[in-house]
Design an enzyme around this catalytic site. Structure first.
Site, PDB file in Angstrom:
ATOM      1  N   GLY A  50     -98.132 120.148  28.003  1.00  0.00           N
ATOM      2  CA  GLY A  50     -96.677 119.916  27.372  1.00  0.00           C
ATOM      3  C   GLY A  50     -96.630 119.533  25.893  1.00  0.00           C
ATOM      4  O   GLY A  50     -95.628 119.397  25.475  1.00  0.00           O
ATOM      5  N   ARG A  67     -89.161 134.763  25.388  1.00  0.00           N
ATOM      6  CA  ARG A  67     -88.398 133.552  24.901  1.00  0.00           C
ATOM      7  C   ARG A  67     -87.179 133.667  24.130  1.00  0.00           C
ATOM      8  O   ARG A  67     -86.339 132.776  24.663  1.00  0.00           O
ATOM      9  CB  ARG A  67     -89.695 132.891  24.310  1.00  0.00           C
ATOM     10  N   TYR A  91     -84.617 131.293  26.746  1.00  0.00           N
ATOM     11  CA  TYR A  91     -84.594 129.928  26.179  1.00  0.00           C
ATOM     12  C   TYR A  91     -83.676 130.060  25.012  1.00  0.00           C
ATOM     13  O   TYR A  91     -83.648 128.587  24.619  1.00  0.00           O
ATOM     14  CB  TYR A  91     -85.742 129.491  26.047  1.00  0.00           C
ATOM     15  N   TYR A 121     -96.914 132.110  26.218  1.00  0.00           N
ATOM     16  CA  TYR A 121     -95.769 132.615  26.978  1.00  0.00           C
ATOM     17  C   TYR A 121     -95.003 133.823  26.345  1.00  0.00           C
ATOM     18  O   TYR A 121     -93.808 134.020  26.097  1.00  0.00           O
ATOM     19  CB  TYR A 121     -94.724 131.441  27.099  1.00  0.00           C
ATOM     20  N   GLU A 170    -103.914 119.459  30.363  1.00  0.00           N
ATOM     21  CA  GLU A 170    -103.877 120.948  30.600  1.00  0.00           C
ATOM     22  C   GLU A 170    -103.080 121.453  29.673  1.00  0.00           C
ATOM     23  O   GLU A 170    -101.869 122.082  29.883  1.00  0.00           O
ATOM     24  CB  GLU A 170    -103.088 120.844  32.048  1.00  0.00           C
ATOM     25  N   GLY A 202    -101.439 124.549  27.213  1.00  0.00           N
ATOM     26  CA  GLY A 202    -101.213 125.785  27.113  1.00  0.00           C
ATOM     27  C   GLY A 202    -100.711 126.038  25.806  1.00  0.00           C
ATOM     28  O   GLY A 202    -101.361 126.625  24.929  1.00  0.00           O
ATOM     29  N   ARG A 203     -99.366 125.562  25.828  1.00  0.00           N
ATOM     30  CA  ARG A 203     -98.629 126.131  24.546  1.00  0.00           C
ATOM     31  C   ARG A 203     -99.505 125.425  22.911  1.00  0.00           C
ATOM     32  O   ARG A 203     -99.671 126.284  22.209  1.00  0.00           O
ATOM     33  CB  ARG A 203     -97.262 125.479  24.534  1.00  0.00           C
ATOM     34  N   CYS A 253     -81.601 147.892  27.223  1.00  0.00           N
ATOM     35  CA  CYS A 253     -80.274 148.135  27.140  1.00  0.00           C
ATOM     36  C   CYS A 253     -79.562 146.712  27.699  1.00  0.00           C
ATOM     37  O   CYS A 253     -79.404 146.743  28.999  1.00  0.00           O
ATOM     38  CB  CYS A 253     -79.922 149.133  28.201  1.00  0.00           C
ATOM     39  N   GLU A 254     -79.537 145.773  26.926  1.00  0.00           N
ATOM     40  CA  GLU A 254     -79.093 144.335  27.296  1.00  0.00           C
ATOM     41  C   GLU A 254     -78.652 143.807  25.974  1.00  0.00           C
ATOM     42  O   GLU A 254     -79.364 143.900  24.810  1.00  0.00           O
ATOM     43  CB  GLU A 254     -80.307 143.519  28.012  1.00  0.00           C
TER      44      GLU A 254
HETATM   45  C1  LIG Z   1     -97.023 125.107  32.700  1.00  0.00           C
HETATM   46  C2  LIG Z   1     -98.128 124.011  32.851  1.00  0.00           C
HETATM   47  C3  LIG Z   1     -99.065 123.552  31.952  1.00  0.00           C
HETATM   48  C4  LIG Z   1     -99.080 123.809  30.567  1.00  0.00           C
HETATM   49  O1  LIG Z   1     -97.894 123.479  29.694  1.00  0.00           O
HETATM   50  P1  LIG Z   1     -97.983 123.762  28.086  1.00  0.00           P
HETATM   51  O2  LIG Z   1     -96.618 123.156  28.100  1.00  0.00           O
HETATM   52  O3  LIG Z   1     -97.974 125.207  28.074  1.00  0.00           O
HETATM   53  O4  LIG Z   1     -98.841 122.847  27.622  1.00  0.00           O
HETATM   54  C5  LIG Z   1     -99.833 122.498  32.446  1.00  0.00           C
HETATM   55  N1  LIG Z   1     -99.924 121.961  33.555  1.00  0.00           N
HETATM   56  C6  LIG Z   1     -98.955 122.572  34.510  1.00  0.00           C
HETATM   57  C7  LIG Z   1     -99.112 121.982  35.946  1.00  0.00           C
HETATM   58  C8  LIG Z   1     -98.242 123.566  34.185  1.00  0.00           C
HETATM   59  O5  LIG Z   1     -97.394 124.039  35.102  1.00  0.00           O
END
Ligand SMILES: *Cc1c(COP(=O)(O)O)cnc(C)c1O
Length: 411
Positions: free
Chosen positions: A231, A304, A308, A362, A265, A267-268, A333-334
């Site tokens: 997150g 995205r 969003y 993403y 965890e 990702g982003r 076509c949107e």
């Molecule tokens: C999507 C997700 C993440 C990663 O979220 P980011 O905002 O990309 O860091 C981590 N843990 C869980 C369980 C997720 O579903």
């Protein structure tokens, strides 16, 4: 990743690989990983990369080589992580709706943790573990009911969201799991949302969950993994976001006195600013007083903005001239097919190149074949050299699974 920082000539990449194209800066990924891992220095920690943000095998392998684990939300992602060389002891399987087959496979792989999101799911995992005659290592996803102050589509830590279980339910589940011969409750997990730019919701969630760990301790339930989810927000425009040191500090304060390994965890945070999208201008047109730049990339390549209303900085490569505002739109076509609205751009011509920034997370993973558009190629840049890490999809690739089917229904 800014054009200046990539050390690669965009025009050369375009010539070599064509457009549209995703390009990832592996040196930037390394920097991000080291920064976060470094912030947890002196603490037991595991950075489990959220595979869904960018699932390319080369990306996962690069992170695995740096020592990262993997946070997976489907058995497909678990298999990607294993294939890319992530140790099974560094793989977590999360997600609100795991099928029996997925649970069975994950258990037989012997991954670190299966993250449970409901009581019903716990019973399924227990039953499957009993069939396999093993003890499943589990964590429970707690929904701490804190407002993460982010876009509602990417908020996950409120009771109104579908994720996790309440504190009371979690406690009941831990007590049940402790007694079960086929469940080993060693982890606790929360993930309150994505693109978080404020620390206070994370701090609040950490404190709530750490208190739960303490009350479980009193019941002789020893939690070994404190999983704070992902997150961490990134800069797309001019956001002020969370610093890794401050993030790590808040977490370590909350777990004071507990002997746990911190799992995170991201990702982003790892990928967003490590990727750009290159697209070619097809046409310019003006409807009334509205300027449109029509490009060869579209919402099926980068969802995205459409999904969003997300902002991505867009720049023209080596073009001068008086800037004016334009909507940057694709051929799909949107009306919702745009990569940017009211973007300041110089006058553009056929084949000029635009760079769409901060798309490493993403981006490709959300792409589709809508309008029978092939998925684009992906390229890694590492120490100034470029490597193709996913071929451009052909028309034949797209129809293969239809062509291979029985067509006798026609008779
Ligand atoms: C999507 C997700 C993440 C990663 O979220 P980011 O905002 O990309 O860091 C981590 N843990 C869980 C369980 C997720 O579903």
């Amino acid at each position: 990743m800014s054009i200046e920082k990539t050390n690669v000539d965009i025009k050369t990449l375009v010539k070599k690989y064509n457009t549209p194209l995703y390009v990832y800066d592996f040196n930037s990924i390394t920097e991000r990983y080291n920064e976060l891992k470094g912030a947890f220095d002196g603490k037991k920690s595991l950075v489990a990369y959220a595979v869904k943000s960018n699932s390319n095998l080369a990306v996962i392998r690069h992170l695995a080589n740096l020592g990262a684990g993997a946070d997976c939300v489907s058995i497909g992602e678990v298999k990607r992580a294993l294939k890319a060389g992530v140790s099974r002891y560094r793989i977590i399987f999360s997600g609100v709706g795991k099928k029996d087959e997925e649970i069975r496979e994950a258990l037989s792989f012997g991954i670190l943790l299966i993250n449970l999101e409901s009581e019903a799911e716990m019973k399924r995992v227990e039953m499957i573990a009993r069939e396999l005659e093993i003890e499943a290592r589990i964590s429970i996803r707690v929904n701490p009911n804190v407002d993460p102050k982010t876009h509602p589509y990417i908020s996950t830590g409120l009771h109104e969201n579908k994720f996790g279980v309440s504190i009371d339910m979690a406690k009941r589940m831990y007590i049940y799991a402790k007694k079960s011969e086929n469940l080993n409750p060693i982890g606790i997990h929360f993930h309150i949302g994505s693109q978080l730019t404020e620390l206070s919701p994370i701090e609040e969630a950490c404190n709530i969950v750490a208190d739960l760990v303490r009350s479980l301790q009193a019941l002789d339930i020893e939690i070994k993994f404190f999983d704070v989810g992902g997150g961490i927000g990134v800069v797309y425009d001019d956001e002020v976001t969370i610093k890794p040191e401050a993030y790590a500090h808040v977490i370590t304060q909350a777990i004071k006195g507990l002997d746990v390994t911190i799992l995170s965890e991201p990702g982003r945070y790892m990928m967003a600013n490590s990727g750009i999208f290159l697209t070619r201008v097809l046409y310019e047109k003006v409807n009334g007083d509205k300027r449109f730049v029509i490009i060869d990339g579209a919402m099926n390549d980068l969802l995205r903005p459409s999904l969003y209303n997300a902002y991505h900085k867009i720049e023209a490569v080596q073009k001068e001239g008086e800037m004016s505002l334009a909507d940057v739109v694709g051929p799909v076509c949107e009306s919702g097919d745009f990569l940017g609205k009211d973007i300041a751009l110089p006058p553009l011509e056929h084949n000029d190149i635009l760079v769409v920034h901060s798309v490493g997370a993403y981006g490709f993973t959300m792409s589709s074949n809508y309008n029978t558009r092939g998925k684009v190629a992906e390229v890694a840049v590492s120490d100034g050299k470029d490597y193709l890490i996913r071929e451009r999809e052909t028309f034949e690739d797209q129809i293969r699974l239809e062509e291979s089917c029985d067509s006798s229904w026609q008779k």
